[in-house]
Design a protein around this motif. Structure first.
Motif, PDB file in Angstrom:
ATOM      1  N   LYS A  97     -23.785 -46.925 -16.508  1.00  0.00           N
ATOM      2  CA  LYS A  97     -23.273 -45.974 -15.531  1.00  0.00           C
ATOM      3  C   LYS A  97     -22.837 -44.669 -16.184  1.00  0.00           C
ATOM      4  O   LYS A  97     -22.237 -43.826 -15.567  1.00  0.00           O
ATOM      5  CB  LYS A  97     -22.076 -46.592 -14.789  1.00  0.00           C
ATOM      6  CG  LYS A  97     -22.432 -47.804 -13.937  1.00  0.00           C
ATOM      7  CD  LYS A  97     -21.193 -48.327 -13.248  1.00  0.00           C
ATOM      8  CE  LYS A  97     -21.505 -49.547 -12.407  1.00  0.00           C
ATOM      9  NZ  LYS A  97     -20.304 -50.084 -11.753  1.00  0.00           N
ATOM     10  N   ILE A  98     -23.083 -44.535 -17.490  1.00  0.00           N
ATOM     11  CA  ILE A  98     -22.698 -43.366 -18.269  1.00  0.00           C
ATOM     12  C   ILE A  98     -21.192 -43.160 -18.195  1.00  0.00           C
ATOM     13  O   ILE A  98     -20.703 -42.055 -18.054  1.00  0.00           O
ATOM     14  CB  ILE A  98     -23.441 -42.098 -17.796  1.00  0.00           C
ATOM     15  CG1 ILE A  98     -24.883 -42.419 -17.368  1.00  0.00           C
ATOM     16  CG2 ILE A  98     -23.483 -41.063 -18.887  1.00  0.00           C
ATOM     17  CD1 ILE A  98     -25.669 -41.218 -16.905  1.00  0.00           C
ATOM     18  N   ALA A 141     -19.852 -38.420 -14.217  1.00  0.00           N
ATOM     19  CA  ALA A 141     -19.878 -38.765 -15.639  1.00  0.00           C
ATOM     20  C   ALA A 141     -20.953 -37.982 -16.374  1.00  0.00           C
ATOM     21  O   ALA A 141     -20.752 -37.526 -17.507  1.00  0.00           O
ATOM     22  CB  ALA A 141     -20.109 -40.270 -15.803  1.00  0.00           C
ATOM     23  N   ARG A 142     -22.120 -37.803 -15.734  1.00  0.00           N
ATOM     24  CA  ARG A 142     -23.196 -37.038 -16.360  1.00  0.00           C
ATOM     25  C   ARG A 142     -22.789 -35.588 -16.577  1.00  0.00           C
ATOM     26  O   ARG A 142     -23.041 -35.009 -17.632  1.00  0.00           O
ATOM     27  CB  ARG A 142     -24.457 -37.113 -15.480  1.00  0.00           C
ATOM     28  CG  ARG A 142     -25.653 -36.341 -16.044  1.00  0.00           C
ATOM     29  CD  ARG A 142     -26.851 -36.477 -15.117  1.00  0.00           C
ATOM     30  NE  ARG A 142     -26.539 -36.035 -13.770  1.00  0.00           N
ATOM     31  CZ  ARG A 142     -26.510 -34.751 -13.402  1.00  0.00           C
ATOM     32  NH1 ARG A 142     -26.733 -33.802 -14.292  1.00  0.00           N
ATOM     33  NH2 ARG A 142     -26.230 -34.426 -12.152  1.00  0.00           N
ATOM     34  N   ARG A 143     -22.140 -35.011 -15.580  1.00  0.00           N
ATOM     35  CA  ARG A 143     -21.690 -33.612 -15.731  1.00  0.00           C
ATOM     36  C   ARG A 143     -20.655 -33.489 -16.843  1.00  0.00           C
ATOM     37  O   ARG A 143     -20.649 -32.511 -17.594  1.00  0.00           O
ATOM     38  CB  ARG A 143     -21.113 -33.111 -14.406  1.00  0.00           C
ATOM     39  CG  ARG A 143     -22.153 -32.825 -13.339  1.00  0.00           C
ATOM     40  CD  ARG A 143     -21.572 -31.933 -12.243  1.00  0.00           C
ATOM     41  NE  ARG A 143     -20.438 -32.589 -11.601  1.00  0.00           N
ATOM     42  CZ  ARG A 143     -20.523 -33.303 -10.489  1.00  0.00           C
ATOM     43  NH1 ARG A 143     -21.706 -33.453  -9.902  1.00  0.00           N
ATOM     44  NH2 ARG A 143     -19.462 -33.859  -9.941  1.00  0.00           N
ATOM     45  N   GLU A 144     -19.796 -34.488 -16.933  1.00  0.00           N
ATOM     46  CA  GLU A 144     -18.768 -34.443 -17.982  1.00  0.00           C
ATOM     47  C   GLU A 144     -19.392 -34.471 -19.369  1.00  0.00           C
ATOM     48  O   GLU A 144     -18.989 -33.729 -20.268  1.00  0.00           O
ATOM     49  CB  GLU A 144     -17.818 -35.633 -17.813  1.00  0.00           C
ATOM     50  CG  GLU A 144     -16.660 -35.639 -18.807  1.00  0.00           C
ATOM     51  CD  GLU A 144     -15.715 -36.795 -18.560  1.00  0.00           C
ATOM     52  OE1 GLU A 144     -14.855 -37.033 -19.432  1.00  0.00           O
ATOM     53  OE2 GLU A 144     -15.827 -37.462 -17.511  1.00  0.00           O
ATOM     54  N   ILE A 145     -20.411 -35.333 -19.557  1.00  0.00           N
ATOM     55  CA  ILE A 145     -21.082 -35.413 -20.850  1.00  0.00           C
ATOM     56  C   ILE A 145     -21.832 -34.120 -21.152  1.00  0.00           C
ATOM     57  O   ILE A 145     -21.803 -33.611 -22.280  1.00  0.00           O
ATOM     58  CB  ILE A 145     -22.045 -36.622 -20.868  1.00  0.00           C
ATOM     59  CG1 ILE A 145     -21.249 -37.918 -20.833  1.00  0.00           C
ATOM     60  CG2 ILE A 145     -22.929 -36.593 -22.109  1.00  0.00           C
ATOM     61  CD1 ILE A 145     -22.109 -39.161 -20.779  1.00  0.00           C
ATOM     62  N   GLU A 146     -22.510 -33.551 -20.148  1.00  0.00           N
ATOM     63  CA  GLU A 146     -23.236 -32.301 -20.362  1.00  0.00           C
ATOM     64  C   GLU A 146     -22.307 -31.168 -20.753  1.00  0.00           C
ATOM     65  O   GLU A 146     -22.625 -30.359 -21.639  1.00  0.00           O
ATOM     66  CB  GLU A 146     -24.016 -31.944 -19.088  1.00  0.00           C
ATOM     67  CG  GLU A 146     -25.190 -32.862 -18.817  1.00  0.00           C
ATOM     68  CD  GLU A 146     -25.880 -32.534 -17.512  1.00  0.00           C
ATOM     69  OE1 GLU A 146     -25.345 -31.687 -16.749  1.00  0.00           O
ATOM     70  OE2 GLU A 146     -26.960 -33.099 -17.243  1.00  0.00           O
ATOM     71  N   GLU A 147     -21.153 -31.094 -20.107  1.00  0.00           N
ATOM     72  CA  GLU A 147     -20.189 -30.051 -20.442  1.00  0.00           C
ATOM     73  C   GLU A 147     -19.671 -30.216 -21.867  1.00  0.00           C
ATOM     74  O   GLU A 147     -19.498 -29.244 -22.602  1.00  0.00           O
ATOM     75  CB  GLU A 147     -19.014 -30.079 -19.454  1.00  0.00           C
ATOM     76  CG  GLU A 147     -19.371 -29.602 -18.061  1.00  0.00           C
ATOM     77  CD  GLU A 147     -19.815 -28.145 -18.050  1.00  0.00           C
ATOM     78  OE1 GLU A 147     -19.259 -27.353 -18.847  1.00  0.00           O
ATOM     79  OE2 GLU A 147     -20.719 -27.794 -17.276  1.00  0.00           O
TER      80      GLU A 147
END
Length: 322
Positions: A97-98, A141-147
């Motif tokens: 779920k990243i 979660a994906r946006r957090e990792i990308e940032e």
């Protein structure tokens, strides 16, 4: 003188009931009771005299799926005798779920599903484009990792071989320092072996007799393995070197009744390590290969069942070749 006729002989037989004072049924019941009490006190003694890892090994010994009483990974990482997966601290389902936060301990059964964990999707979609709660969490979660990756400084390619080797040696020292700064990982320094080779910087996470990284026959890592990988990710996330990850087991095999082998086990553990590195900030595109080597590259060929054969190897590949 007349003779008297012979008198009949009457023999009286006294029957003794089994329920009487001298019966034997109570002895059998008493023997069963004594046996049960001995088993109970033996269990109490084992629970008090063994560690959690030893108790897990005993449980794996009596696993009906196990193939041999030796126990391939009962006392360490990457043993392959049992397909039963015991308690670990890294939840692969959550990593899918990243999720970037540490996950609670769960159990994984032989079928590969986490015991006690249900991935229930909210049947009622929200008003935000028809997305479910699970989909919103994944996207967040994906946006957090990308940032976080955008904020990570990306090092340019090395100007020379000497500069690259200096950086790799610096990473080696940083990993050691990170482990020493964490009291819970300081005693695991013997589980880490770092070596600079012609291929690149090899970082080996090796099993020790009393310090296991994975449960026996399982790819669900313990929390200490997850913490080590996060510490490594912190040290290597800012360099451009490509990465390959390989998993290794000892020579113990799965039961013949199982469709799984040490090839699958070593591959799954290497892939589980990849997920933690990515969640720790390592760019996905830097990872070039995930390999399961089973017991084909033993660290200790003289003892194929030795703990040091069970390991995960992370290699930072050289950018500048000879």
């Amino acid at each position: 003188m007349s003779e008297k006729p012979p008198q009949p002989i009457i023999k009286k037989i006294k029957k003794v009931s089994g329920d009487g004072h001298h019966g034997g049924a109570w002895k059998i019941a008493y023997a069963d009771f004594v046996t049960a009490m001995m088993a109970f006190f033996l269990l109490m003694w084992l629970l008090n005299a063994t560690s959690e890892e030893q108790r897990r090994g005993i449980a794996n010994y009596f696993d009906p799926f196990a193939s041999t009483p030796k126990g391939g990974g009962n006392m360490g990482v990457m043993g392959g005798t049992s397909i039963k997966e015991t308690v670990g601290t890294f939840d692969e389902t959550q990593q899918n779920k990243i999720t970037v936060k540490p996950t609670p301990p769960t159990e994984k059964g032989p079928g590969g599903e986490a015991a006690g964990v249900s991935e229930n999707v909210d049947p009622q979609a929200d008003d935000n484009g028809g997305k479910t709660e699970e989909e919103r969490q994944k996207e967040a979660a994906r946006r957090e990792i990308e940032e976080r990756l955008k904020k990570t400084p990306q090092t340019k390619a090395y100007a020379s071989k000497q500069q690259e080797e200096a950086k790799l040696n610096e990473i080696s020292e940083e990993i050691k320092q990170n482990l020493n700064k964490m009291p819970e990982l300081k005693e695991l320094s013997n589980n880490i072996k770092i070596e600079l080779t012609n291929e690149g910087l090899n970082i080996e996470i090796i099993d020790q007799l009393k310090n296991a990284m994975f449960p026996s026959g399982s790819s669900r890592m313990y929390k200490q393995m997850e913490d080590i990988l996060k510490s490594i990710a912190k040290a290597i996330q800012g360099v451009p070197n490509k990465i390959k990850i390989s998993g290794h087991t000892d020579a113990n095999q799965y039961s013949q009744r199982s469709m799984l082998t040490n090839w699958e086990l070593s591959s799954e553990r290497a892939n589980a390590s990849r997920r933690v590195l990515v969640s720790g900030g390592v760019a996905e595109e830097r990872i070039t290969s995930i390999n399961g080597r089973a017991d084909r590259e033993l660290a200790n060929p003289t003892n194929p069942y030795a703990p040091e054969n069970r390991r995960v190897v992370i290699t930072l590949l050289r950018e500048i070749k000879e």
